[in-house]
Design a protein around this motif. Structure first.
Motif, PDB file in Angstrom:
ATOM      1  N   ARG A  22       0.833  -1.201   0.000  1.00 51.75           N
ATOM      2  CA  ARG A  22       0.000   0.000   0.000  1.00 51.75           C
ATOM      3  C   ARG A  22       0.871   1.256   0.000  1.00 51.75           C
ATOM      4  O   ARG A  22       0.627   2.204  -0.747  1.00 51.75           O
ATOM      5  CB  ARG A  22      -0.936   0.002   1.216  1.00 51.75           C
ATOM      6  CG  ARG A  22      -1.889   1.197   1.256  1.00 51.75           C
ATOM      7  CD  ARG A  22      -2.724   1.213   2.525  1.00 51.75           C
ATOM      8  NE  ARG A  22      -1.913   1.332   3.724  1.00 51.75           N
ATOM      9  CZ  ARG A  22      -1.335   2.469   4.141  1.00 51.75           C
ATOM     10  NH1 ARG A  22      -1.465   3.564   3.437  1.00 51.75           N
ATOM     11  NH2 ARG A  22      -0.619   2.490   5.246  1.00 51.75           N
TER      12      ARG A  22
ATOM     13  N   ARG B 152       2.344   1.800  -3.430  1.00 52.53           N
ATOM     14  CA  ARG B 152       1.343   2.371  -4.348  1.00 52.53           C
ATOM     15  C   ARG B 152       1.178   3.869  -4.103  1.00 52.53           C
ATOM     16  O   ARG B 152       1.102   4.649  -5.047  1.00 52.53           O
ATOM     17  CB  ARG B 152      -0.006   1.663  -4.209  1.00 52.53           C
ATOM     18  CG  ARG B 152      -0.055   0.284  -4.834  1.00 52.53           C
ATOM     19  CD  ARG B 152      -1.461  -0.271  -4.913  1.00 52.53           C
ATOM     20  NE  ARG B 152      -2.147  -0.314  -3.640  1.00 52.53           N
ATOM     21  CZ  ARG B 152      -2.092  -1.311  -2.770  1.00 52.53           C
ATOM     22  NH1 ARG B 152      -1.352  -2.394  -3.034  1.00 52.53           N
ATOM     23  NH2 ARG B 152      -2.768  -1.266  -1.620  1.00 52.53           N
ATOM     24  N   GLU B 153       1.156   4.257  -2.844  1.00 50.13           N
ATOM     25  CA  GLU B 153       1.026   5.690  -2.513  1.00 50.13           C
ATOM     26  C   GLU B 153       2.239   6.480  -3.051  1.00 50.13           C
ATOM     27  O   GLU B 153       2.084   7.584  -3.551  1.00 50.13           O
ATOM     28  CB  GLU B 153       0.891   5.888  -1.017  1.00 50.13           C
ATOM     29  CG  GLU B 153      -0.462   5.477  -0.472  1.00 50.13           C
ATOM     30  CD  GLU B 153      -0.603   5.680   1.024  1.00 50.13           C
ATOM     31  OE1 GLU B 153       0.343   6.223   1.653  1.00 50.13           O
ATOM     32  OE2 GLU B 153      -1.639   5.294   1.566  1.00 50.13           O
TER      33      GLU B 153
ATOM     34  N   ASP C 267       4.048   5.674  -5.614  1.00 53.69           N
ATOM     35  CA  ASP C 267       3.915   5.724  -7.065  1.00 53.69           C
ATOM     36  C   ASP C 267       2.934   6.785  -7.518  1.00 53.69           C
ATOM     37  O   ASP C 267       3.035   7.303  -8.641  1.00 53.69           O
ATOM     38  CB  ASP C 267       3.481   4.360  -7.628  1.00 53.69           C
ATOM     39  CG  ASP C 267       4.632   3.377  -7.697  1.00 53.69           C
ATOM     40  OD1 ASP C 267       5.800   3.829  -7.828  1.00 53.69           O
ATOM     41  OD2 ASP C 267       4.393   2.151  -7.623  1.00 53.69           O
ATOM     42  N   GLN C 268       1.988   7.132  -6.670  1.00 55.31           N
ATOM     43  CA  GLN C 268       0.963   8.113  -7.032  1.00 55.31           C
ATOM     44  C   GLN C 268       1.373   9.556  -6.752  1.00 55.31           C
ATOM     45  O   GLN C 268       0.648  10.488  -7.111  1.00 55.31           O
ATOM     46  CB  GLN C 268      -0.349   7.791  -6.307  1.00 55.31           C
ATOM     47  CG  GLN C 268      -0.972   6.506  -6.792  1.00 55.31           C
ATOM     48  CD  GLN C 268      -2.128   6.046  -5.901  1.00 55.31           C
ATOM     49  OE1 GLN C 268      -2.490   6.727  -4.942  1.00 55.31           O
ATOM     50  NE2 GLN C 268      -2.684   4.888  -6.217  1.00 55.31           N
TER      51      GLN C 268
END
Length: 196
Positions: free
Chosen positions: A188, A191-192, A194-195
């Motif tokens: 998680r 992913r954060e 990457d955003q």
């Protein structure tokens, strides 16, 4: 030729013994906690006669200080390796990967520095709680620099959130004895990142 202490100069042997004691202290304190750990436990883990410990460290608090120096040194080495990566996002993701890679240890004992911080905060004397805070500050400062390089708004807040997430997932992994918490939460966090 062997690398025994007999073939090394006395200073090198003494430095090696001190380093073994320091590393053993960090490991044993992580596994057992400060209050449950004895000088004999540390001596046994370092393969040093118990009486020799006092030659290098006069008190248990000096051993705790040595363990904190070991944690700090580990962090310097880790961030030094991560700094070799060209992109701050990749550095942060590699940090998360490192945390996830320690999930089995976290499930058994928690975060080495975090658990030590909690335990030392409960002691009435010594000021070691402030010293462990400095080790955590090292990590926060490094993470903040990465976010600053990324150009995000409020890099300090992002650093607190990331390190706080790590401490939280370490605590839950340990309390629930479930290393997969680290795996899921690490994914998680990645992913954060990457955003951003």
């Amino acid at each position: 030729m062997t690398d025994s202490t007999e073939s090394r100069p006395p200073r090198a042997a003494a430095a090696g013994k001190r380093q073994r004691l320091t590393a053993a202290t960090a490991r044993v304190l992580h596994e057992q906690g400060v209050e449950r750990t004895t000088i004999a436990d540390i001596a046994r883990a370092a393969d040093v006669p118990a009486g020799n410990v006092y030659y290098y460290f006069k008190t248990k608090d000096e051993l705790v200080e040595a363990a904190l120096a070991e944690h700090s040194g580990y962090l310097v080495a880790l961030t030094g390796r991560l700094d070799q990566l060209p992109d701050p996002r990749e550095r942060l993701k590699a940090l998360v990967d490192t945390w996830v890679g320690e999930r089995d240890t976290a499930a058994r004992f928690g975060c080495p520095t975090g658990t030590l911080a909690v335990e030392l905060d409960k002691r009435a004397e010594g000021g070691l709680d402030l010293a462990v805070g400095q080790v955590i500050r090292q990590l926060l400062d490094w993470v903040e620099r990465q976010y600053r390089e990324l150009g995000v708004a409020d890099p300090q807040g992002h650093a607190l959130a990331l390190v706080g997430a790590y401490q939280g997932m370490s605590l839950l992994t340990n309390a629930l004895r479930d290393p997969e918490i680290m795996t899921r939460e690490g994914a998680r966090l990645t992913r954060e990142l990457d955003q951003l």
